[in-house]
Write an enzyme that holds these catalytic residues in place. Structure first.
Site, mmCIF file in Angstrom:
data_model
loop_
_atom_site.group_PDB
_atom_site.id
_atom_site.type_symbol
_atom_site.label_atom_id
_atom_site.label_comp_id
_atom_site.label_asym_id
_atom_site.label_seq_id
_atom_site.Cartn_x
_atom_site.Cartn_y
_atom_site.Cartn_z
ATOM 1 N N SER A 1 -7.428 2.205 2.299
ATOM 2 C CA SER A 1 -6.116 1.812 2.816
ATOM 3 C C SER A 1 -6.234 1.352 4.259
ATOM 4 C CB SER A 1 -5.152 3.002 2.734
ATOM 5 O OG SER A 1 -3.995 2.707 3.487
ATOM 6 N N ASP B 1 -0.352 -0.988 2.624
ATOM 7 C CA ASP B 1 0.911 -0.245 2.628
ATOM 8 C C ASP B 1 1.993 -1.043 3.337
ATOM 9 O OD1 ASP B 1 0.304 2.323 1.377
ATOM 10 O OD2 ASP B 1 -1.129 2.534 3.022
ATOM 11 N N GLY C 1 -7.415 6.422 3.205
ATOM 12 C CA GLY C 1 -7.276 5.791 4.523
ATOM 13 C C GLY C 1 -8.139 6.500 5.531
ATOM 14 N N ASP D 1 -2.768 8.626 -3.982
ATOM 15 C CA ASP D 1 -2.653 8.101 -2.618
ATOM 16 C C ASP D 1 -2.118 9.189 -1.697
ATOM 17 O OD1 ASP D 1 -2.241 6.513 -0.382
ATOM 18 O OD2 ASP D 1 -0.662 5.278 -1.280
ATOM 19 N N MET E 1 1.981 9.712 -5.681
ATOM 20 C CA MET E 1 1.837 10.037 -4.251
ATOM 21 C C MET E 1 1.429 11.500 -4.122
ATOM 22 S SD MET E 1 2.239 7.368 -2.411
ATOM 23 C CE MET E 1 1.974 8.253 -0.881
ATOM 24 N N HIS F 1 1.248 -1.741 -1.896
ATOM 25 C CA HIS F 1 2.122 -0.587 -2.153
ATOM 26 C C HIS F 1 3.407 -0.760 -1.354
ATOM 27 C CE1 HIS F 1 2.490 4.107 -1.584
ATOM 28 N NE2 HIS F 1 3.490 3.614 -2.270
ATOM 29 N N MET G 1 5.912 -0.834 4.612
ATOM 30 C CA MET G 1 6.986 0.135 4.902
ATOM 31 C C MET G 1 8.125 -0.580 5.617
ATOM 32 S SD MET G 1 4.682 3.260 6.320
ATOM 33 C CE MET G 1 3.118 3.709 5.557
ATOM 34 N N HIS H 1 -6.209 -1.520 -0.344
ATOM 35 C CA HIS H 1 -4.835 -1.012 -0.445
ATOM 36 C C HIS H 1 -4.058 -1.368 0.821
ATOM 37 C CE1 HIS H 1 -1.888 1.898 -2.125
ATOM 38 N NE2 HIS H 1 -1.668 2.256 -0.864
ATOM 39 N N MET I 1 6.624 0.485 -0.027
ATOM 40 C CA MET I 1 7.477 1.647 0.266
ATOM 41 C C MET I 1 8.732 1.096 0.939
ATOM 42 S SD MET I 1 4.476 4.180 1.515
ATOM 43 C CE MET I 1 3.351 2.822 1.745
HETATM 44 C C1 DX5 Z 1 0.973 6.828 2.941
HETATM 45 C C2 DX5 Z 1 0.292 5.618 2.389
HETATM 46 C C3 DX5 Z 1 -1.175 5.783 2.171
HETATM 47 C C4 DX5 Z 1 -1.991 6.115 3.395
HETATM 48 C C5 DX5 Z 1 -2.960 7.165 2.939
HETATM 49 O O1 DX5 Z 1 2.338 6.719 2.793
HETATM 50 O O2 DX5 Z 1 0.860 5.219 1.145
HETATM 51 O O3 DX5 Z 1 -1.746 4.675 1.476
HETATM 52 O O4 DX5 Z 1 -2.714 5.044 3.926
HETATM 53 O O5 DX5 Z 1 -3.645 7.624 4.044
HETATM 54 P P1 DX5 Z 1 -4.615 8.889 4.003
HETATM 55 O O6 DX5 Z 1 -5.700 8.591 3.020
HETATM 56 O O7 DX5 Z 1 -5.094 8.991 5.406
HETATM 57 O O8 DX5 Z 1 -3.782 10.078 3.580
HETATM 58 ZN ZN ZN Z 2 -0.249 3.635 -0.091
#
Ligand code: DX5
Ligand code: ZN
Length: 231
Positions: A17, A44, A205, A183, A145, A75, A46, A42, A77
């Site tokens: 990520s 993200d 990530g 994730d 999640m 992804h 937001m 990946h 969100m």
């Molecule tokens: C969180 C994201 C993840 C994030 C995960 O809301 O959807 O994709 O990057 O990060 P780690 O692996 O550090 O928990």
């Molecule tokens: Zn994610």
């Protein structure tokens, strides 16, 4: 759970990520994880509304398209995914995941399919996993999640294996080849727990990009997941 019986294609996939990447070094870091064997990238997205944070948009996907040389796993969100599907499809997303808790998730999935992009549906940690069942005919992936969405670097929630296992069973029952992606808080230890419960795509990530040796961290996650999937 044998990897042969996993609902996806049976092969463990690792999706670093970029939320945890150093954006000054993004190109180099993507090259590094690809060379280390990353399967997908990946990304993200937001909106500061569905989750209390902001991150990337279609321009990021467009910059990475082709140059990352990896499938782009996006992804969303966001509260109103329908508004953004077309922009992300045009930018080059290979897979678009929306949240079941967002507005008009079904309409969003139909739109993603219509645009020829692979579909994903995500559930937050407090959502009943049974809720994904009616959507399965539309899906290529379910994203469970394993932290509350919004931020990298959190700890894997202890209720996650039960969520993953229920999703796996629903998919297995459906007979469809749907990936189970996890994730949040994924590292070698938690990847093993998730793989045992039936996950086959692992987003990571912090465990990769904050590691002294990201290539080694990625290999460790894959090895732990592969071993656990064969138990
Ligand atoms: C969180 C994201 C993840 C994030 C995960 O809301 O959807 O994709 O990057 O990060 P780690 O692996 O550090 O928990
Ligand atoms: Zn994610």
């Amino acid at each position: 759970m044998s990897s042969q019986t996993a609902p996806g294609n049976g092969k463990i996939k690792i999706a670093p990520s970029i939320l945890s990447a150093d954006l000054w070094q993004l190109g180099n870091q993507v090259d590094q994880v690809r060379q280390a064997g990353a399967d997908w990238l990946h990304i993200d997205v937001m909106d500061g509304h569905f989750v209390p944070n902001l991150s990337f948009g279609p321009a990021t996907v467009k910059s990475l398209k082709g140059r990352a040389q990896l499938p782009l796993d996006v992804h969303l969100m966001v509260q109103e995914p329908v508004k953004f599907i077309e922009a992300f499809a045009k930018a080059g997303a290979d897979l678009l995941t929306v949240h079941i808790e967002a507005e008009n998730a079904k309409e969003a999935l139909l739109k993603i399919k219509e645009l020829g992009v692979k579909t994903g549906l995500s559930i937050k940690p407090d959502t009943d996993p049974q809720a994904v069942e009616p959507f399965l005919p539309l899906l290529d992936l379910v994203l469970v999640m394993t932290v509350q969405p919004g931020f990298g670097g959190q700890g894997f929630l202890p209720g996650s294996p039960a969520q993953i296992s229920t999703v796996w069973q629903l998919i297995h029952k459906s007979g469809r080849p749907v990936y189970v992606e996890v994730d949040g808080g994924i590292n070698a230890q938690t990847a093993a727990q998730a793989a045992q419960a039936g996950a086959d795509v692992f987003v990571a990530g912090n465990a990769i990009f904050a590691a002294d040796n990201p290539a080694q961290a990625l290999a460790d996650i894959r090895q732990a997941a592969q071993r656990a999937a064969q138990i």
